[in-house]
Design a protein around this motif. Sequence first.
Motif, PDB file in Angstrom:
ATOM      1  N   TRP A   1       0.474  10.315  10.178  1.00 42.78           N
ATOM      2  CA  TRP A   1       0.564   9.914   8.784  1.00 42.78           C
ATOM      3  C   TRP A   1       1.890  10.373   8.170  1.00 42.78           C
ATOM      4  O   TRP A   1       2.503   9.660   7.378  1.00 42.78           O
ATOM      5  N   GLN A   2       2.345  11.564   8.528  1.00 43.08           N
ATOM      6  CA  GLN A   2       3.635  12.042   8.033  1.00 43.08           C
ATOM      7  C   GLN A   2       4.764  11.111   8.459  1.00 43.08           C
ATOM      8  O   GLN A   2       5.697  10.848   7.690  1.00 43.08           O
ATOM      9  N   GLU A   3       4.683  10.634   9.699  1.00 41.26           N
ATOM     10  CA  GLU A   3       5.713   9.709  10.173  1.00 41.26           C
ATOM     11  C   GLU A   3       5.649   8.381   9.410  1.00 41.26           C
ATOM     12  O   GLU A   3       6.675   7.770   9.112  1.00 41.26           O
ATOM     13  N   GLU A   4       4.417   7.952   9.094  1.00 42.86           N
ATOM     14  CA  GLU A   4       4.261   6.706   8.363  1.00 42.86           C
ATOM     15  C   GLU A   4       4.831   6.812   6.949  1.00 42.86           C
ATOM     16  O   GLU A   4       5.438   5.872   6.433  1.00 42.86           O
ATOM     17  N   THR A   5       4.626   7.964   6.300  1.00 46.55           N
ATOM     18  CA  THR A   5       5.104   8.117   4.924  1.00 46.55           C
ATOM     19  C   THR A   5       6.629   8.089   4.840  1.00 46.55           C
ATOM     20  O   THR A   5       7.185   7.739   3.795  1.00 46.55           O
ATOM     21  N   LYS A   6       7.291   8.464   5.938  1.00 49.78           N
ATOM     22  CA  LYS A   6       8.750   8.415   5.934  1.00 49.78           C
ATOM     23  C   LYS A   6       9.262   6.982   5.769  1.00 49.78           C
ATOM     24  O   LYS A   6      10.360   6.760   5.271  1.00 49.78           O
ATOM     25  N   LYS A   7       8.430   6.019   6.193  1.00 47.03           N
ATOM     26  CA  LYS A   7       8.836   4.621   6.096  1.00 47.03           C
ATOM     27  C   LYS A   7       8.849   4.134   4.646  1.00 47.03           C
ATOM     28  O   LYS A   7       9.414   3.084   4.348  1.00 47.03           O
ATOM     29  N   PHE A   8       8.139   4.896   3.761  1.00 44.91           N
ATOM     30  CA  PHE A   8       8.154   4.509   2.359  1.00 44.91           C
ATOM     31  C   PHE A   8       9.528   4.718   1.722  1.00 44.91           C
ATOM     32  O   PHE A   8       9.895   4.032   0.783  1.00 44.91           O
ATOM     33  N   LYS A   9      10.241   5.692   2.219  1.00 41.41           N
ATOM     34  CA  LYS A   9      11.484   6.108   1.570  1.00 41.41           C
ATOM     35  C   LYS A   9      12.599   5.102   1.831  1.00 41.41           C
ATOM     36  O   LYS A   9      12.712   4.538   2.913  1.00 41.41           O
ATOM     37  N   SER A  10      13.416   4.947   0.816  1.00 41.85           N
ATOM     38  CA  SER A  10      14.520   3.998   0.882  1.00 41.85           C
ATOM     39  C   SER A  10      15.723   4.619   0.168  1.00 41.85           C
ATOM     40  O   SER A  10      15.561   5.367  -0.794  1.00 41.85           O
ATOM     41  N   PRO A  11      16.943   4.336   0.605  1.00 35.04           N
ATOM     42  CA  PRO A  11      18.133   4.892  -0.047  1.00 35.04           C
ATOM     43  C   PRO A  11      18.384   4.316  -1.439  1.00 35.04           C
ATOM     44  O   PRO A  11      19.250   4.798  -2.161  1.00 35.04           O
ATOM     45  N   TYR A  12      17.584   3.315  -1.822  1.00 30.60           N
ATOM     46  CA  TYR A  12      17.821   2.650  -3.090  1.00 30.60           C
ATOM     47  C   TYR A  12      16.975   3.196  -4.237  1.00 30.60           C
ATOM     48  O   TYR A  12      17.090   2.722  -5.368  1.00 30.60           O
ATOM     49  N   PHE A  13      16.107   4.176  -3.944  1.00 30.31           N
ATOM     50  CA  PHE A  13      15.221   4.690  -4.992  1.00 30.31           C
ATOM     51  C   PHE A  13      15.238   6.214  -5.004  1.00 30.31           C
ATOM     52  O   PHE A  13      15.517   6.861  -3.986  1.00 30.31           O
ATOM     53  N   ASP A  14      14.902   6.782  -6.162  1.00 26.48           N
ATOM     54  CA  ASP A  14      14.892   8.240  -6.338  1.00 26.48           C
ATOM     55  C   ASP A  14      13.482   8.771  -6.095  1.00 26.48           C
ATOM     56  O   ASP A  14      12.625   8.732  -6.980  1.00 26.48           O
ATOM     57  N   TYR A  15      13.258   9.258  -4.904  1.00 28.88           N
ATOM     58  CA  TYR A  15      11.928   9.752  -4.551  1.00 28.88           C
ATOM     59  C   TYR A  15      11.705  11.188  -5.015  1.00 28.88           C
ATOM     60  O   TYR A  15      10.628  11.733  -4.859  1.00 28.88           O
ATOM     61  N   ARG A  16      12.747  11.791  -5.611  1.00 26.94           N
ATOM     62  CA  ARG A  16      12.581  13.127  -6.181  1.00 26.94           C
ATOM     63  C   ARG A  16      12.109  13.051  -7.619  1.00 26.94           C
ATOM     64  O   ARG A  16      11.751  14.059  -8.214  1.00 26.94           O
ATOM     65  N   ASN A  17      12.110  11.857  -8.182  1.00 28.09           N
ATOM     66  CA  ASN A  17      11.634  11.669  -9.547  1.00 28.09           C
ATOM     67  C   ASN A  17      10.168  12.082  -9.652  1.00 28.09           C
ATOM     68  O   ASN A  17       9.346  11.740  -8.792  1.00 28.09           O
ATOM     69  N   GLU A  18       9.854  12.822 -10.686  1.00 30.04           N
ATOM     70  CA  GLU A  18       8.502  13.369 -10.828  1.00 30.04           C
ATOM     71  C   GLU A  18       7.443  12.275 -10.892  1.00 30.04           C
ATOM     72  O   GLU A  18       6.367  12.390 -10.273  1.00 30.04           O
ATOM     73  N   GLU A  19       7.704  11.205 -11.597  1.00 28.98           N
ATOM     74  CA  GLU A  19       6.739  10.113 -11.718  1.00 28.98           C
ATOM     75  C   GLU A  19       6.513   9.431 -10.373  1.00 28.98           C
ATOM     76  O   GLU A  19       5.374   9.117  -9.994  1.00 28.98           O
ATOM     77  N   VAL A  20       7.613   9.209  -9.632  1.00 32.74           N
ATOM     78  CA  VAL A  20       7.497   8.589  -8.309  1.00 32.74           C
ATOM     79  C   VAL A  20       6.742   9.509  -7.359  1.00 32.74           C
ATOM     80  O   VAL A  20       5.862   9.067  -6.592  1.00 32.74           O
ATOM     81  N   ASN A  21       7.071  10.790  -7.401  1.00 34.75           N
ATOM     82  CA  ASN A  21       6.425  11.764  -6.524  1.00 34.75           C
ATOM     83  C   ASN A  21       4.927  11.833  -6.793  1.00 34.75           C
ATOM     84  O   ASN A  21       4.106  11.897  -5.873  1.00 34.75           O
ATOM     85  N   THR A  22       4.542  11.810  -8.070  1.00 34.77           N
ATOM     86  CA  THR A  22       3.124  11.838  -8.433  1.00 34.77           C
ATOM     87  C   THR A  22       2.402  10.584  -7.940  1.00 34.77           C
ATOM     88  O   THR A  22       1.281  10.647  -7.433  1.00 34.77           O
ATOM     89  N   ALA A  23       3.064   9.442  -8.089  1.00 30.45           N
ATOM     90  CA  ALA A  23       2.454   8.185  -7.645  1.00 30.45           C
ATOM     91  C   ALA A  23       2.231   8.173  -6.138  1.00 30.45           C
ATOM     92  O   ALA A  23       1.196   7.701  -5.651  1.00 30.45           O
ATOM     93  N   LEU A  24       3.202   8.714  -5.392  1.00 36.11           N
ATOM     94  CA  LEU A  24       3.065   8.773  -3.931  1.00 36.11           C
ATOM     95  C   LEU A  24       1.905   9.673  -3.525  1.00 36.11           C
ATOM     96  O   LEU A  24       1.139   9.363  -2.614  1.00 36.11           O
ATOM     97  N   LYS A  25       1.781  10.824  -4.201  1.00 31.93           N
ATOM     98  CA  LYS A  25       0.687  11.745  -3.882  1.00 31.93           C
ATOM     99  C   LYS A  25      -0.666  11.107  -4.194  1.00 31.93           C
ATOM    100  O   LYS A  25      -1.632  11.284  -3.458  1.00 31.93           O
TER     101      LYS A  25
END
Length: 398
Positions: free
Chosen positions: A59-83
């Motif tokens: 599952w950890q490997e699968e979640t890496k596929k969500f990430k893209s260089p075009y978006f800010d995954y450190r953003n608190e709102e994005v991070n909360t949505a992913l969790k």
Amino acid sequence: MHGSKLNPQATSQYANTYSQKILDDFFQEKEGITGQEIISLTPIKQVNFFVLKVLFEEWQEETKKFKSPYFDYRNEEVNTALKTLVNTLSKHILIQKDDFHELLTRAVEQTLVWLYDPTAFLLEEAQKLEGKDICKELKAESKYIKVYKDLYDSILNNLESGVSTDKAVVQSVMKNAVGNYKEDPAEREEVETFFNAVVPLDVFKTDEPIPAKVKPEPEVEAVTEEEDSFFDSLEELPEIEQEEETKPEPKEDKPLSEGMNEQFEPEVAPRKKTEPLAKKIASTNPSSPNLNEQFAGEDIQTLNQRFEEKETIASQLESKPTEELTRSISINQRYMFVNDLFEGNEKDYEKALYQMETSKSFDASVELLVQSYAKKYTWDMNSDEVKELLKVIFKRFR
């Protein structure tokens, strides 16, 4: 520690064979397996929890596929949505047989390596965690360890006591801990018994053979708490507490396969039931037949004649008379009883089994079921689930 050397090829082959038999049994009537069912899939807790470990790694490997260089995954709102997404998905696990086979096979292999060569297992784990906080990561994985728990905890204690996280130092700590660990042979032999009950354990190098000990059919450990979330917010998987079970005295020391080839003994009709008990059952459901009508018959048939289904490991085991109810109930039966009769209340289910086991007669067992559980859960005494449970109890006293 155990001095035997694992044969990697034999270990891999054994894991594949064992997994195939377990899955052939489980997926007879199911299209997929859920997270809660994984925890009680086999009688070996270490295998079940290593399946969760392997699944989490995937599952950890699968979640890496969500990430893209075009978006800010450190953003608190994005991070909360992913969790939130992760937690939601973790509560709706459903894995098909073909996809699950690889996960189970890897879990069995890891269990065998941890059982017979813990040093190799720990070094491999340390290598996978290279570049991370090894102490923190190993501590997070401790929830998956169910065998040699003291050994694993002693390694964590040493690493937390200010020991350098340098790779060479960590490896030295692990090797010393394994070398000084005083193994309890009974802990290993119990796991060996469970493996041998399905497939004879033969995973050692030919120059150092170790005869496999085949003991009586193992008891399946019961899970007594609901698993609310598999990954538990990706932080900690709750421990599943288990009630201690009394293991039966071995009746005879012979390979399980030999017992399976023996012809089943004819099933004897039960003794005549008393009128008060029949009235109690009828009062629960007036339209239901009494116990004599359900179980007595003029024609005595063998179990093979009455149940002409394709035999599996589970059906062969459950068809054999036994004094232990927990040993005579298959995985599928247990799931049906808990969910359909006890409405998911595993504590009531385990309590009922204990009461049936300590009852003096079949009549007393059924009377207790009617008074304590049939009324509480409004059972339909003509339902297939109730009849199946009564058959299991009947074999206990025949």
